[in-house]
Write a protein that holds these residues in place. Structure first.
Motif, PDB file in Angstrom:
ATOM      1  N   UNK A 187      15.030  -7.300   7.876  1.00 26.81           N
ATOM      2  CA  UNK A 187      16.091  -6.277   7.910  1.00 26.81           C
ATOM      3  C   UNK A 187      16.859  -6.237   6.588  1.00 26.81           C
ATOM      4  N   UNK A 188      17.126  -7.414   6.029  1.00 29.05           N
ATOM      5  CA  UNK A 188      17.842  -7.446   4.754  1.00 29.05           C
ATOM      6  C   UNK A 188      17.031  -6.875   3.611  1.00 29.05           C
ATOM      7  N   UNK A 189      15.707  -6.943   3.713  1.00 32.11           N
ATOM      8  CA  UNK A 189      14.855  -6.432   2.638  1.00 32.11           C
ATOM      9  C   UNK A 189      14.639  -4.933   2.682  1.00 32.11           C
ATOM     10  N   UNK A 190      14.949  -4.295   3.803  1.00 32.46           N
ATOM     11  CA  UNK A 190      14.693  -2.849   3.938  1.00 32.46           C
ATOM     12  C   UNK A 190      15.421  -2.011   2.884  1.00 32.46           C
ATOM     13  N   UNK A 191      16.730  -2.222   2.630  1.00 33.55           N
ATOM     14  CA  UNK A 191      17.396  -1.406   1.609  1.00 33.55           C
ATOM     15  C   UNK A 191      16.840  -1.638   0.199  1.00 33.55           C
ATOM     16  N   UNK A 192      16.215  -2.785  -0.032  1.00 24.08           N
ATOM     17  CA  UNK A 192      15.662  -3.084  -1.353  1.00 24.08           C
ATOM     18  C   UNK A 192      14.349  -2.358  -1.612  1.00 24.08           C
ATOM     19  N   UNK A 193      13.730  -1.833  -0.539  1.00 17.03           N
ATOM     20  CA  UNK A 193      12.436  -1.167  -0.695  1.00 17.03           C
ATOM     21  C   UNK A 193      12.525   0.023  -1.642  1.00 17.03           C
ATOM     22  N   UNK A 194      13.647   0.736  -1.620  1.00  9.52           N
ATOM     23  CA  UNK A 194      13.807   1.895  -2.508  1.00  9.52           C
ATOM     24  C   UNK A 194      13.709   1.474  -3.966  1.00  9.52           C
ATOM     25  N   UNK A 195      14.284   0.332  -4.302  1.00 11.20           N
ATOM     26  CA  UNK A 195      14.248  -0.156  -5.686  1.00 11.20           C
ATOM     27  C   UNK A 195      12.882  -0.755  -6.023  1.00 11.20           C
TER      28      UNK A 195
END
Length: 267
Positions: A187-195
């Motif tokens: 879950x914490x890694x999901x927002x990093x996927x865009x980068x």
């Protein structure tokens, strides 16, 4: 619970000791399995909420400060991994402490059953009276069950402590820690996927399309986790999802503008 009482009453009326014992054992196992499943879901939800909130706060602050996408990924994943290990270890320690407490209480109960059987019979009788059995019926059920110590211990541990010691021992705490770690990371890694998929890692970030996509991923995931949290907490799941999203929005804005303000000061 009503079904359990009815089955126990039928077994008592038929003077079927073995059926009475099996009914209690079966119901206790069902309750324990439900509790274990609930604990796994809670670990997933709360681990995921902690993971996505703390990680995206770092991402928002870094984006507000105008750091490059590569630096944001390094900071984000480093924070994610470190916090995930910390959460998992804390979960393991907490589970072990609870399990040690239950084991201690179980041994104490076993000793009391051996040394003070009449007192424990009276306590068990009170349990059945509180469930609606007549005094004589409750006393008879206790007499039927008491020769089966493991069944009696299971019933009394569930009634007095809400759970019995985990037969898996430390593996139960390890499983809980692994679930928390995995949920935190995913879950914490999901927002990093865009980068991750943006490329141009040397390019400075800001309130750009990549950050907006990251916000969208963050908001959707946070809303879904909030809905599940509300559902397992027996609250309005939609309201819980919206409140969690609002909480995340406030946290994100605060982190972004703190980073933006620090970047302005540094110029």
């Amino acid at each position: 619970m009503t079904s359990r009482i009815q089955k126990a009453q039928e077994a008592y009326n038929n003077q079927d000791t073995n059926s009475s014992r099996l009914i209690h054992d079966e119901e206790d196992r069902k309750e324990q399995h439900k509790e274990e499943a609930g604990e796994v879901v809670k670990s997933i939800v709360f681990g995921g909420l902690d993971g996505i909130m703390t990680t995206f706060a770092i991402v928002a602050a870094a984006a507000g400060a105008g750091l490059t996408r590569g630096v944001i990924l390094i900071i984000g994943f480093a924070n994610l991994l470190g916090d995930a290990f910390g959460m998992a270890f804390g979960d393991y320690v907490s589970e072990r402490a609870e399990e040690d407490h239950l084991l201690k209480q179980s041994k104490l109960l076993e000793k009391k059953i051996d040394t003070e059987p009449e007192i424990e019979k009276a306590r068990l009788k009170d349990v059945y009276i509180s469930k609606g059995f007549e005094d004589a019926d409750a006393a008879r059920i206790v007499e039927l069950l008491f020769p089966y110590k493991s069944t009696v211990m299971s019933i009394m541990m569930m009634e007095e402590h809400g759970s019995a010691p985990d037969e898996e021992g430390s593996s139960g705490a390890i499983k809980s820690a692994v679930v928390t770690f995995a949920s935190f990371m995913v879950c914490g890694g999901i927002p990093l996927l865009a980068f991750v998929f943006a490329g141009n890692y040397r390019e400075a970030s800001g309130f750009d399309p990549i950050f907006i996509i990251s916000i969208a991923l963050f908001g959707i995931t946070l809303f879904l986790l909030g809905c599940v949290k509300g559902y397992i907490s027996n609250k309005n799941w939609l309201l819980s999802g919206l409140i969690m999203t609002l909480n995340g929005t406030i946290t994100t804005l605060a982190a972004f503008f703190i980073g933006y303000g620090i970047e302005l000061k540094a110029k």
